[in-house]
Design an enzyme around this catalytic site. Structure first.
Site, mmCIF file in Angstrom:
data_model
loop_
_atom_site.group_PDB
_atom_site.id
_atom_site.type_symbol
_atom_site.label_atom_id
_atom_site.label_comp_id
_atom_site.label_asym_id
_atom_site.label_seq_id
_atom_site.Cartn_x
_atom_site.Cartn_y
_atom_site.Cartn_z
ATOM 1 N N GLY A 45 108.428 116.476 22.951
ATOM 2 C CA GLY A 45 107.128 117.611 23.278
ATOM 3 C C GLY A 45 106.407 117.067 24.414
ATOM 4 N N GLN A 50 100.316 117.619 31.219
ATOM 5 C CA GLN A 50 100.781 116.273 31.339
ATOM 6 C C GLN A 50 101.645 116.009 32.435
ATOM 7 O OE1 GLN A 50 102.264 116.447 27.000
ATOM 8 N NE2 GLN A 50 102.080 114.307 27.171
ATOM 9 N N HIS A 137 100.173 119.066 18.090
ATOM 10 C CA HIS A 137 99.976 117.863 18.841
ATOM 11 C C HIS A 137 100.011 118.423 20.241
ATOM 12 C CE1 HIS A 137 100.727 113.859 20.906
ATOM 13 N NE2 HIS A 137 101.043 114.804 21.645
ATOM 14 N N GLU A 138 100.697 119.269 20.694
ATOM 15 C CA GLU A 138 100.956 119.953 22.103
ATOM 16 C C GLU A 138 99.918 120.818 22.207
ATOM 17 O OE1 GLU A 138 104.006 117.179 22.788
ATOM 18 O OE2 GLU A 138 102.500 118.240 24.237
HETATM 19 C C1 LIG Z 1 107.324 103.090 25.833
HETATM 20 C C2 LIG Z 1 107.168 104.743 25.483
HETATM 21 O O1 LIG Z 1 106.943 105.504 26.370
HETATM 22 O O2 LIG Z 1 107.308 105.219 24.413
HETATM 23 C C3 LIG Z 1 107.229 106.623 24.104
HETATM 24 C C4 LIG Z 1 106.115 107.046 23.467
HETATM 25 C C5 LIG Z 1 106.266 108.275 23.109
HETATM 26 C C6 LIG Z 1 107.298 109.234 23.420
HETATM 27 C C7 LIG Z 1 107.426 110.605 23.026
HETATM 28 C C8 LIG Z 1 106.597 111.299 22.474
HETATM 29 C C9 LIG Z 1 106.555 112.709 22.254
HETATM 30 O O3 LIG Z 1 107.464 113.396 22.774
HETATM 31 N N1 LIG Z 1 105.367 113.229 21.598
HETATM 32 C C10 LIG Z 1 105.344 114.634 21.433
HETATM 33 C C11 LIG Z 1 104.352 115.117 20.406
HETATM 34 C C12 LIG Z 1 104.730 114.658 18.974
HETATM 35 C C13 LIG Z 1 104.422 113.637 18.527
HETATM 36 C C14 LIG Z 1 104.778 113.301 17.073
HETATM 37 C C15 LIG Z 1 105.694 114.271 16.549
HETATM 38 C C16 LIG Z 1 105.954 115.517 17.038
HETATM 39 C C17 LIG Z 1 105.671 115.660 18.430
HETATM 40 C C18 LIG Z 1 108.472 108.647 24.040
HETATM 41 C C19 LIG Z 1 108.544 107.278 24.295
HETATM 42 O O4 LIG Z 1 109.383 106.714 25.104
HETATM 43 C C20 LIG Z 1 110.398 106.167 24.151
HETATM 44 C C21 LIG Z 1 111.628 105.512 24.890
HETATM 45 O O5 LIG Z 1 110.576 106.203 23.073
HETATM 46 CO CO LIG Z 2 101.106 114.259 23.788
#
Ligand SMILES: CC(=O)Oc1ccc(/C=C/C(=O)NCCc2ccccc2)cc1OC(C)=O
Ligand SMILES: [Co+2]
Length: 170
Positions: A45, A50, A137-138
């Site tokens: 998301g 951002q 969240h978003e």
């Molecule tokens: C080191 C780093 O950047 O870790 C991360 C942290 C967050 C994310 C992504 C977070 C994300 O998409 N959040 C959207 C909001 C959301 C949170 C929980 C459930 C639904 C929607 C990706 C990461 O990178 C990796 C490789 O996992």
């Molecule tokens: Co976020």
């Protein structure tokens, strides 16, 4: 194209984003760039703030059963409004603007949301699973809220300590 992600505690993340008025090519390009940026960073998301754009735009792409994120599965929500919410749930959330930090956040279990698509057409969606959490969240980002600001006092203290230590190292 991939855009730079704004990282906590950048003060832009506290801005309240403005409603989208024109549904033109520039909006479509932004949505496409947000998708490229989200996918490249392994996100599920992303809110426009951002990538530094304070407009009420968010995208969500939940991986399918094979853990693949297909372009056609991308939910694009413009000027979203929660019209119904109920229940309570907890989920370990992460955020591309707070890389590498995850913590449990309390959310509504069920939400019903009205929004516009990239052509300005109105839609209504309801969900009580992963999508409901992602939408909340978003949508918080659109109001200048990051998930670490919703943590309990003790969890928040732990986060701040960890984050400061990380800043010194990097
Ligand atoms: C080191 C780093 O950047 O870790 C991360 C942290 C967050 C994310 C992504 C977070 C994300 O998409 N959040 C959207 C909001 C959301 C949170 C929980 C459930 C639904 C929607 C990706 C990461 O990178 C990796 C490789 O996992
Ligand atoms: Co976020």
């Amino acid at each position: 194209m991939v855009r730079e992600i704004v990282v906590y505690p950048d003060k832009r993340l506290k801005l309240v984003s403005k409603e989208v008025e024109t549904f033109n090519g520039a909006l479509h390009d932004l949505l496409d760039d947000m998708y490229d940026t989200m996918i490249q960073s392994n996100g599920v998301g992303l809110a426009a703030i951002q990538v530094g754009i304070d407009q009420r735009i968010l995208i969500i792409n939940e991986p399918n059963e094979n853990d693949a994120q297909l372009r056609e599965n991308t939910l694009e929500m413009i000027n979203p409004v929660i019209i119904e919410k109920s229940g309570a749930t907890k989920y370990q959330e992460g955020c591309l603007s707070v890389p590498g930090y995850y913590d449990d956040v309390e959310r509504y279990q069920y939400v019903k949301v009205e929004y516009l698509d990239r052509n300005g057409q109105s839609h209504t969606i309801e969900n009580d699973g992963f999508l409901a959490i992602a939408i909340q969240h978003e949508m918080d980002h659109l109001d200048g809220k990051v998930f670490v600001e919703k943590l309990s006092f003790t969890k928040r203290k732990r986060f701040e300590k960890e984050w400061k230590k990380r800043q010194k190292v990097s």
